[in-house]
Enzyme design. Sequence first.
Site, short mmCIF file in Angstrom:
data_model
loop_
_atom_site.label_atom_id
_atom_site.label_comp_id
_atom_site.label_asym_id
_atom_site.label_seq_id
_atom_site.Cartn_x
_atom_site.Cartn_y
_atom_site.Cartn_z
N ASP A 48 0.84 -1.20 0.00
CA ASP A 48 0.00 0.00 0.00
C ASP A 48 0.88 1.25 0.00
OD1 ASP A 48 -2.28 1.88 1.14
OD2 ASP A 48 -3.27 -0.02 0.68
N LYS A 86 -4.16 -0.80 -6.61
CA LYS A 86 -5.19 -0.13 -5.82
C LYS A 86 -5.09 1.35 -6.16
CE LYS A 86 -6.40 0.70 -0.93
NZ LYS A 86 -5.95 0.37 0.44
N ASP A 141 -6.19 4.94 -5.51
CA ASP A 141 -6.80 5.69 -4.41
C ASP A 141 -7.03 7.15 -4.81
OD1 ASP A 141 -7.75 6.18 -1.85
OD2 ASP A 141 -5.98 5.37 -0.85
N MET A 142 -7.83 7.85 -4.03
CA MET A 142 -8.11 9.27 -4.26
C MET A 142 -8.60 9.82 -2.92
SD MET A 142 -10.29 11.85 -4.88
CE MET A 142 -11.14 12.82 -6.07
N CYS A 166 -10.62 3.02 -5.04
CA CYS A 166 -10.58 3.37 -3.61
C CYS A 166 -10.64 4.89 -3.53
CB CYS A 166 -9.27 2.85 -3.01
SG CYS A 166 -9.00 3.31 -1.28
N ASP A 214 -12.76 2.31 4.84
CA ASP A 214 -11.60 2.08 5.71
C ASP A 214 -12.06 1.46 7.03
OD1 ASP A 214 -9.62 2.90 4.02
OD2 ASP A 214 -9.55 4.96 4.76
C1 GLA Z 1 -6.75 5.65 2.04
C2 GLA Z 1 -7.23 4.24 1.79
C3 GLA Z 1 -6.51 3.28 2.71
C4 GLA Z 1 -5.02 3.39 2.52
C5 GLA Z 1 -4.57 4.82 2.75
C6 GLA Z 1 -3.10 5.02 2.42
O1 GLA Z 1 -7.20 6.12 3.25
O2 GLA Z 1 -8.61 4.15 1.95
O3 GLA Z 1 -6.94 1.96 2.46
O4 GLA Z 1 -4.68 2.98 1.22
O5 GLA Z 1 -5.32 5.74 1.96
O6 GLA Z 1 -2.69 6.30 2.61
#
Ligand code: GLA
Length: 711
Positions: free
Chosen positions: A358, A468, A470-471, A510, A532
């Site tokens: 991650d 994954k 993310d944003m 995500c 989360d």
């Molecule tokens: C977001 C995602 C988490 C993780 C963090 C990493 O909050 O929802 O699952 O990947 O970013 O910074």
Amino acid sequence: MIKQNGNTIHLMGKNISYVLTVKNGDLLNYHFGKRIADEDYSARDDKDTYGVGFATNMRSLDVMAHDYPAYGRTDLRSGAYELLNSFGNTLSETTVTGIHISDGCPSIPGMPSLFSAGRGMTAEITLTDEIARITIKLFYTVFDEYDVIARSAVITNLSDSDIILSKAYSASLDVPYQDMDMIYFSGSWGKERELQKTPVRQGLRIALENNRGGSGHQLNPFAMLATHGATEETGEVYGFSLIYSGNHSTTAEVEQFSGLIRVLQGISPAGFNWTLAPGDSFYTPQSVIAYSAEGVGALSRTYHDVYRSHLMRSTWTNKNRPLLLNNWEGTYFDFTEEKLIALAEKAKEVGLDLFVLDDGWFGKRNSDNCSLGDWIVNKKKLPSGLDGLADKINKLGLKFGLWFEPEMVNRDSELYRKHPDWAITVNEREPVEIRHQLILDLSKDEVCEYIIDAISAVLSSANIEYVKWDMNRQMTDMPHPGYNHRYTLGFYKIMSAITERFPNILFEGCSAGGGRFDPGVLAYMPQIWTSDNSDAISRLKIQYSTTMCYPVYSVSTHVSASPNHQTNRATTLKARADTAYAGTFGYELDLTALSEDELNEIKGQIAFDRHLQALIREGDLFRLENPYEDNYCSWEIVSKDRSHVFLYACRILFKQHTYDRRIRLRGLDPDATYIDADGKKYSGSLLMHRGIDIPYPWGDFATAAIELKRM
Ligand code: GLA
């Protein structure tokens, strides 16, 4: 199937009719609901005649079900579109000038929409306003197999000067009055898609609007209009699901005389302005409208089937997904290569398929305050580089996956120092940072190109088989009205370019948990991180309501540590896994900190989940007990051939003498015999009509996961 019968256009789905009539040039909705006979309804003198409204010198649309209405002439309800025409006013009135019926589905330039896969028919109806000099093409797609109508619109400027659009909904639908509720999904970080219900009453316009940049934690672009008291199995329900990932709006209001409930769905008009130069067209996203005469459950199953077969285009859609370990809650930013390898070894030992690294692998990122935008491996943390690490993980017999946040930049990054103008900023104003980060300006082609190249370079540099995406922030400082839509088009551009370039990579959406769980993302990424908050008890509600629209296997579910990092609630490993089976399953905790007993239990869970994967991916979902109303939550997934069943049940709090109810299953073959893992046999009729007692363990947060097979 679509038939044109005189001035009637009749769209027929599996059980539904969507009947449009053309009267005096107006496009009117005659009926949307259960199937009716195929006739020309345009000449009928039903209650829906003109003139009941206020206008005496001409026909009044005020009480009519116009299918793409404008505000301001003889209809003073909310209109589906609004534009400032070349005369300087916003009036518009249209006449039907074309009807064209064809096979397949239209595609919408720059945006995802349902694809045909050799099925479906579309009616394209052209409306013209001779005075404002525009045309509006309305697209209606229907499939023989499902009870949905997919709608979108294209507005074209035929005049010689600019026209400014300030509102362009995807669909308008006037539903005949009944005592109805609007069901919608609100929330926040850690509490996504909370089920809400509000009565629809005259005088109160319901506006479900999200203006925070992405589709958002706060309101999902999905809502239902349901007869009051509708249940999972009973009641009339209309669903409205927008294939869009930016600011969105779904509204409802009741007409004064007839009580028609007008629902509009599309891009949020807040902060929206779009200049159409002469000859230019504006394309709306697609709204997928579903109907069920048999409650919410049937409506959900319709969306699941349609989205699995006609929206989700990933090569992974119809495949079992690798069972994964994600390191985020196990290590956060604090990892070394050795630690990751130790985690991966444990992942392999318990039987997982994929190790996901991650946030924190790039630039100099050891906290969330820097390096977004610098997609270059941090060799201090990962001396073997990404390729070396991927290689080591592959040698253990696992796939390797990686986290990105492609749309963002930190001010403390090489990218920002080089291109400060690539971040969204407005003139001399201090940009608003959220989680220390700014958003890259995806309305600029060069920024999109940079992101596509930078992410592609990383994905080509090592054997990365999962991403994954993310944003992690909301959108502030929008430089001009309409900006959010331009950004959203940029987002689709980079997402489609990258997913097309790497068709074999499994992508997971995500957004700070489940902040962008929408059909636009689902079109490209077959699974989305749901929240989360992976506490098993919080997940009851989150997963229960997420599946109202979205397929179960798109809901990403992880077993995390206890006590939970978000709620501090302690639950058993069994409860966490039982709750997570209904989704794309994985683990997100420090496996190296677990006991041998726990690791053995996890081995059993992984073996169990493998049995279920195809069922969860393709089966029919039945929600049985509602955690929003009850101390219990249960759901059931049944294979299409009714031979394989997964039943999940949870008693949230233990109370003395709670009189646990039997659970009656649904959707089984009543004449078949089913057998559980202990060899106990049950007839389908017993399971459905008498029900079974659930062997809840003693105490709070007690769960059961039962697999049944037809003999
Ligand atoms: C977001 C995602 C988490 C993780 C963090 C990493 O909050 O929802 O699952 O990947 O970013 O910074």
